[in-house]
Design a protein around this motif. Structure first.
Motif, PDB file in Angstrom:
ATOM      1  N   ALA A   9      12.050  16.869  30.454  1.00 16.53           N
ATOM      2  CA  ALA A   9      10.972  17.861  30.462  1.00 16.53           C
ATOM      3  C   ALA A   9      10.244  17.761  31.793  1.00 16.53           C
ATOM      4  O   ALA A   9       9.831  16.677  32.204  1.00 16.53           O
ATOM      5  CB  ALA A   9      10.014  17.604  29.309  1.00 16.53           C
ATOM      6  N   ILE A  20       5.234  18.397  24.499  1.00 19.03           N
ATOM      7  CA  ILE A  20       6.686  18.545  24.403  1.00 19.03           C
ATOM      8  C   ILE A  20       7.305  17.261  23.849  1.00 19.03           C
ATOM      9  O   ILE A  20       8.142  17.295  22.950  1.00 19.03           O
ATOM     10  CB  ILE A  20       7.296  18.884  25.788  1.00 19.03           C
ATOM     11  CG1 ILE A  20       6.869  20.296  26.214  1.00 19.03           C
ATOM     12  CG2 ILE A  20       8.824  18.765  25.758  1.00 19.03           C
ATOM     13  CD1 ILE A  20       7.117  20.604  27.678  1.00 19.03           C
ATOM     14  N   THR A  32      10.090  12.521  30.604  1.00 17.95           N
ATOM     15  CA  THR A  32       9.138  13.474  31.190  1.00 17.95           C
ATOM     16  C   THR A  32       8.902  13.136  32.656  1.00 17.95           C
ATOM     17  O   THR A  32       8.767  11.970  33.012  1.00 17.95           O
ATOM     18  CB  THR A  32       7.791  13.462  30.436  1.00 17.95           C
ATOM     19  OG1 THR A  32       7.256  12.134  30.461  1.00 17.95           O
ATOM     20  CG2 THR A  32       7.953  13.910  28.996  1.00 17.95           C
TER      21      THR A  32
END
Length: 131
Positions: A9, A20, A32
């Motif tokens: 992400a 998320i 992430t």
């Protein structure tokens, strides 16, 4: 136990990244990163199953990031779903030219996000239904 699918992400907003991650971590391994440059560095070393890429980011936006991803050695085959708060057709068209699988308008509906990820993974031939 089979390893879980990995999703990268990319969003420069840490609240969005946290959302998320919360949303997806029960089903996927979620990595992430908070910038396009970090995403490109990560992707030059690792091959996640899918990338969720925000369009509006400072420094390097999602489209520029996507161009750089597509120029990586394995970058052309990575399924990418764009996250956008812009209901901007030009951006989506530009993303489509760069081979995005789908896009999700933020704020996203969690079921919709799951469905789109699953669909993109299936299209990429990577999705295996859980036993």
């Amino acid at each position: 136990m089979e390893s879980r699918m990995c999703i990268l992400a990319v969003d420069d907003n840490i609240i969005n990244l946290a959302t998320i991650e919360q949303e997806l971590k029960s089903k996927y391994e979620v990595i992430t990163v908070n910038s396009g440059a970090r995403a490109v560095r990560f992707l030059s070393r690792e091959q996640p199953d899918l990338v969720l890429l925000d369009i509006q980011m400072a420094v390097m936006d999602g489209l520029e990031t996507l161009r750089k991803i597509r120029n990586l050695k394995n970058g052309s085959s990575i399924p990418v779903i764009m996250l956008t708060s812009k209901k901007d057709k030009d951006t989506v068209i530009e993303g489509s030219k760069l081979g995005i699988m789908d896009y999700v308008i933020k704020p996203f509906d969690s079921q919709d996000l799951h469905n789109r990820i699953e669909r993109a993974l299936k299209r990429a031939g990577k999705y295996h239904a859980p036993d």
